[in-house]
Motif scaffolding. Structure first.
Motif, PDB file in Angstrom:
ATOM      1  N   ARG A   1       0.841  -1.196   0.000  1.00 33.03           N
ATOM      2  CA  ARG A   1       0.000   0.000   0.000  1.00 33.03           C
ATOM      3  C   ARG A   1       0.875   1.245   0.000  1.00 33.03           C
ATOM      4  N   PRO A   2       0.500   2.295  -0.745  1.00 35.36           N
ATOM      5  CA  PRO A   2       1.292   3.528  -0.776  1.00 35.36           C
ATOM      6  C   PRO A   2       1.579   4.089   0.609  1.00 35.36           C
ATOM      7  N   GLU A   3       0.573   4.092   1.487  1.00 40.46           N
ATOM      8  CA  GLU A   3       0.768   4.644   2.824  1.00 40.46           C
ATOM      9  C   GLU A   3       1.778   3.821   3.618  1.00 40.46           C
ATOM     10  N   SER A   4       1.735   2.498   3.483  1.00 37.36           N
ATOM     11  CA  SER A   4       2.686   1.639   4.187  1.00 37.36           C
ATOM     12  C   SER A   4       4.110   1.876   3.691  1.00 37.36           C
ATOM     13  N   ILE A   5       4.255   1.994   2.375  1.00 32.68           N
ATOM     14  CA  ILE A   5       5.573   2.248   1.797  1.00 32.68           C
ATOM     15  C   ILE A   5       6.115   3.581   2.292  1.00 32.68           C
ATOM     16  N   HIS A   6       5.253   4.593   2.286  1.00 34.85           N
ATOM     17  CA  HIS A   6       5.673   5.927   2.720  1.00 34.85           C
ATOM     18  C   HIS A   6       6.132   5.910   4.181  1.00 34.85           C
ATOM     19  N   ARG A   7       5.354   5.307   5.040  1.00 34.61           N
ATOM     20  CA  ARG A   7       5.705   5.261   6.464  1.00 34.61           C
ATOM     21  C   ARG A   7       6.959   4.430   6.705  1.00 34.61           C
ATOM     22  N   PHE A   8       7.109   3.373   5.928  1.00 28.24           N
ATOM     23  CA  PHE A   8       8.297   2.527   6.044  1.00 28.24           C
ATOM     24  C   PHE A   8       9.555   3.332   5.721  1.00 28.24           C
TER      25      PHE A   8
ATOM     26  N   ARG B   1      11.837   4.410  -6.393  1.00 29.64           N
ATOM     27  CA  ARG B   1      11.075   4.470  -7.632  1.00 29.64           C
ATOM     28  C   ARG B   1       9.598   4.185  -7.382  1.00 29.64           C
ATOM     29  N   LEU B   2       9.320   3.253  -6.496  1.00 28.62           N
ATOM     30  CA  LEU B   2       7.929   2.932  -6.160  1.00 28.62           C
ATOM     31  C   LEU B   2       7.238   4.146  -5.553  1.00 28.62           C
ATOM     32  N   ARG B   3       7.923   4.828  -4.661  1.00 27.33           N
ATOM     33  CA  ARG B   3       7.359   6.011  -4.026  1.00 27.33           C
ATOM     34  C   ARG B   3       7.104   7.113  -5.054  1.00 27.33           C
ATOM     35  N   GLU B   4       7.999   7.243  -6.029  1.00 26.06           N
ATOM     36  CA  GLU B   4       7.806   8.252  -7.071  1.00 26.06           C
ATOM     37  C   GLU B   4       6.530   7.979  -7.868  1.00 26.06           C
ATOM     38  N   TRP B   5       6.277   6.718  -8.188  1.00 24.75           N
ATOM     39  CA  TRP B   5       5.048   6.375  -8.906  1.00 24.75           C
ATOM     40  C   TRP B   5       3.820   6.636  -8.037  1.00 24.75           C
ATOM     41  N   ASP B   6       3.926   6.335  -6.742  1.00 27.60           N
ATOM     42  CA  ASP B   6       2.792   6.588  -5.843  1.00 27.60           C
ATOM     43  C   ASP B   6       2.440   8.073  -5.820  1.00 27.60           C
ATOM     44  N   VAL B   7       3.452   8.920  -5.736  1.00 22.23           N
ATOM     45  CA  VAL B   7       3.218  10.370  -5.712  1.00 22.23           C
ATOM     46  C   VAL B   7       2.640  10.841  -7.041  1.00 22.23           C
ATOM     47  N   PHE B   8       3.167  10.317  -8.147  1.00 19.20           N
ATOM     48  CA  PHE B   8       2.672  10.705  -9.472  1.00 19.20           C
ATOM     49  C   PHE B   8       1.209  10.318  -9.644  1.00 19.20           C
ATOM     50  N   ILE B   9       0.869   9.115  -9.213  1.00 19.51           N
ATOM     51  CA  ILE B   9      -0.515   8.649  -9.345  1.00 19.51           C
ATOM     52  C   ILE B   9      -1.454   9.473  -8.469  1.00 19.51           C
TER      53      ILE B   9
ATOM     54  N   LEU C   1      -3.494   6.336 -19.296  1.00 18.35           N
ATOM     55  CA  LEU C   1      -2.370   6.832 -18.501  1.00 18.35           C
ATOM     56  C   LEU C   1      -2.364   6.222 -17.108  1.00 18.35           C
ATOM     57  N   GLU C   2      -3.546   6.169 -16.494  1.00 13.75           N
ATOM     58  CA  GLU C   2      -3.633   5.606 -15.147  1.00 13.75           C
ATOM     59  C   GLU C   2      -3.265   4.125 -15.143  1.00 13.75           C
ATOM     60  N   ALA C   3      -3.751   3.383 -16.121  1.00 12.05           N
ATOM     61  CA  ALA C   3      -3.435   1.954 -16.209  1.00 12.05           C
ATOM     62  C   ALA C   3      -1.942   1.738 -16.420  1.00 12.05           C
ATOM     63  N   THR C   4      -1.342   2.557 -17.252  1.00 15.98           N
ATOM     64  CA  THR C   4       0.092   2.441 -17.520  1.00 15.98           C
ATOM     65  C   THR C   4       0.905   2.781 -16.277  1.00 15.98           C
ATOM     66  N   ALA C   5       0.494   3.829 -15.563  1.00 17.41           N
ATOM     67  CA  ALA C   5       1.206   4.240 -14.352  1.00 17.41           C
ATOM     68  C   ALA C   5       1.123   3.170 -13.272  1.00 17.41           C
ATOM     69  N   ARG C   6      -0.040   2.557 -13.113  1.00 16.23           N
ATOM     70  CA  ARG C   6      -0.195   1.530 -12.089  1.00 16.23           C
ATOM     71  C   ARG C   6       0.599   0.265 -12.453  1.00 16.23           C
ATOM     72  N   GLU C   7       0.668  -0.012 -13.734  1.00 12.06           N
ATOM     73  CA  GLU C   7       1.475  -1.157 -14.157  1.00 12.06           C
ATOM     74  C   GLU C   7       2.956  -0.897 -13.883  1.00 12.06           C
ATOM     75  N   ALA C   8       3.394   0.321 -14.169  1.00 10.74           N
ATOM     76  CA  ALA C   8       4.786   0.693 -13.902  1.00 10.74           C
ATOM     77  C   ALA C   8       5.078   0.639 -12.409  1.00 10.74           C
ATOM     78  N   ARG C   9       4.102   1.049 -11.595  1.00 10.50           N
ATOM     79  CA  ARG C   9       4.279   0.987 -10.149  1.00 10.50           C
ATOM     80  C   ARG C   9       4.479  -0.457  -9.692  1.00 10.50           C
ATOM     81  N   ASN C  10       3.670  -1.354 -10.226  1.00  7.53           N
ATOM     82  CA  ASN C  10       3.787  -2.761  -9.843  1.00  7.53           C
ATOM     83  C   ASN C  10       5.161  -3.324 -10.213  1.00  7.53           C
TER      84      ASN C  10
END
Length: 232
Positions: free
Chosen positions: A55-62, A101-109, A129-138
């Motif tokens: 989850r974005p929030e978990s990654i951020h807090r970590f 890089r994961l955090r950067e995608w989370d912020v962009f999304i 765009l959203e589908a592509t961004a989420r795929e890149a995040r994964n």
């Protein structure tokens, strides 16, 4: 958990997403350092216990938890064995960077893609765009195991590090120092460094501006750590 770290964990208060240490006016370096470490661990463990580890929030807090632990090691660098301290700090830093890089995608999304999708819900290009961004995040998820497992490994390493619980070598007298005096000297030193960098920083230069932000964080984090040693 060692008895020292367990007792220190009880001296931590939670404010929002951040765990702040509770320090008393008569604290010494020896009593304050374990409390600081416990505070950092508490914040880190909170990230690993909140739902899915991706989850974005978990990654951020970590990542914040890792930075705060590194900040503790940096703040007490003059009273800790250098090799052990640097080794642990590098490990924490490397782990944090693996999620950059994961955090950067989370912020962009969150800051760009989702507002666009809400404004233009039927626009095909935004949906794509959203589908592509989420795929890149994964794809950016590091293959380092679950957050909870990583937090457990870090906690075990720290709890077994005797050099974080008692002075080694020639540091015995340093650990007896008044924590307020220690903190005052540290903050004054870092304030001088920040002011010096402010005089010559080129805000238009991305690298120079980044170094300024790092310098600011080096005073911000210990200011928060030592917050209740001083008048507000």
């Amino acid at each position: 958990m060692t008895e020292t770290v367990r007792r220190s964990a009880e001296s931590v208060i939670q404010t929002g997403h951040t765990a702040y240490p509770v320090l008393t006016p008569d604290s010494t370096v020896a009593t304050g350092l374990p409390v600081m470490v416990a505070s950092g661990l508490r914040g880190l463990k909170g990230a690993g216990q909140r739902g899915a580890s991706d989850r974005p929030e978990s990654i951020h807090r970590f990542r914040i938890g890792l930075r705060r632990l590194r900040s503790v090691l940096s703040a007490f660098s003059t009273v800790l064995p250098e090799d052990e301290r640097r080794g642990l700090s590098r490990r924490l830093g490397s782990l944090g960077r693996s999620y950059s890089r994961l955090r950067e995608w989370d912020v962009f999304i969150a800051d760009t893609v989702q507002p666009l999708a809400e404004s233009l819900p039927d626009e095909p290009s935004i949906v794509e765009l959203e589908a592509t961004a989420r795929e890149a995040r994964n794809h950016a998820l590091p293959d380092t195991g679950s957050l909870r497992r990583q937090v457990e490994d870090i906690a075990t390493t720290i709890e077994e590090a005797e050099w974080l619980q008692r002075p080694t070598g020639t540091f015995a007298l340093d650990w007896e120092k008044d924590l307020s005096d220690f903190a005052s000297e540290l903050l004054a030193k870092r304030h001088r460094r920040l002011r010096k960098r402010l005089k010559k920083v080129d805000i238009a230069d991305q690298e120079d501006f980044h170094r300024l932000r790092i310098q600011a964080k080096k005073i911000r984090y210990p200011t928060e750590m030592f917050r209740n040693l001083f008048d507000p």
